[in-house]
Design an enzyme around this catalytic site. Sequence first.
Site, short mmCIF file in Angstrom:
data_model
loop_
_atom_site.label_atom_id
_atom_site.label_comp_id
_atom_site.label_asym_id
_atom_site.label_seq_id
_atom_site.Cartn_x
_atom_site.Cartn_y
_atom_site.Cartn_z
CD GLU A 252 50.40 33.80 95.86
OE1 GLU A 252 49.88 34.65 95.12
OE2 GLU A 252 50.84 32.73 95.45
CG HIS B 201 51.34 34.40 91.77
ND1 HIS B 201 50.31 33.81 92.45
CD2 HIS B 201 51.29 33.88 90.51
CE1 HIS B 201 49.67 32.97 91.65
NE2 HIS B 201 50.24 33.00 90.47
NE ARG C 116 46.33 29.76 91.68
CZ ARG C 116 46.83 30.25 90.54
NH1 ARG C 116 48.13 30.23 90.31
NH2 ARG C 116 46.03 30.78 89.63
#
Length: 321
Positions: free
Chosen positions: A263, A282, A234
Amino acid sequence: MSNFKVYVTENIPSQGLDLLRSQGVEVEVWSYDNPISTEELKAVLKDCDGLISMLGHKIDKGLIEACPKLKVISNYAVGYNNIDIEAASKNSIAVGNTPDVLTDATADLAMALLLSLSRRIRESNYSVHEGHWEKWEPLGFLGKSLKGKTLGVIGLGRIGMAFAKRCRDGFGMKLIHYSKSEKQGFNKTSLDTLLKESDVISLHCPLNEETNQLLGYDKLKLTKKDCILINTARGEVIVQDDLIKVLKEGHFFGVGLDVTAPEPIDPNSPLLGIERVLITPHIGSADIETRDAMSLLTAKNILAGLNKKPLPAFVNPEVWR
Ligand code: DGY
């Protein structure tokens, strides 16, 4: 199982949705390009029994308390830091996730980032596209061998272990780790020792109070100057502004980020202008087989939750006790 309704916040592979529909569950999917807002989610969830959520959607206390019909949330991810688990449990909502099925895909992506950085794939590829391939150069784009180098894994869980085994068995790397648990045959160290001794550092820990902003300026400066840093966990585990500062000071041979904070990354982020930084959007779990398996597992979590049965991947099994 009629009369149950489930909302899905993004389109996902059909396997899971077909399974739910085959069991008589009504399934509705957010079908717009823009992400669903919290207000929109609150509105659609009013008459829903289940929710399939994505890791980018914040399922907080306010939302949970505004949805009295909700019985089960199945997160289409292994990480569930986007969900207030305490609030879900208090409101008798079962929460599931998708562990195991995405372990190899995420470890593969971490490996791909590592090899791309260690062999300078990003820079050399750009150079070819820009028309700079003029001759074979004995000193051109020299990378770094991984053999015999030390890998430091932060978070030796399922994905960390799969990545560590790839590095150890495939590339002859030595392994140290900083994790909560002991793992037999694997060398556990303190965080500072890991940062100082590793040639490659890879993050595989969940995001929680202990890991949030774990690597700030002082910690990042402990690493070897030519270390390679990989983050497929993360973005919030690293203090991003401090990473930029340390990179600008000439630290790190390469940095591979599949995750950022926030993000998506700000298109003006200085990280995007640094050649030895490789960023992917991601995509840790993004292979077809894995995403299909995630779809099925999220659906199975939902079906179990609607039936008040233990979820196959249960985040809060204490919920009905
Ligand atoms: C997850 O599922 O939590 C991972 O971030 C996928 O890459």
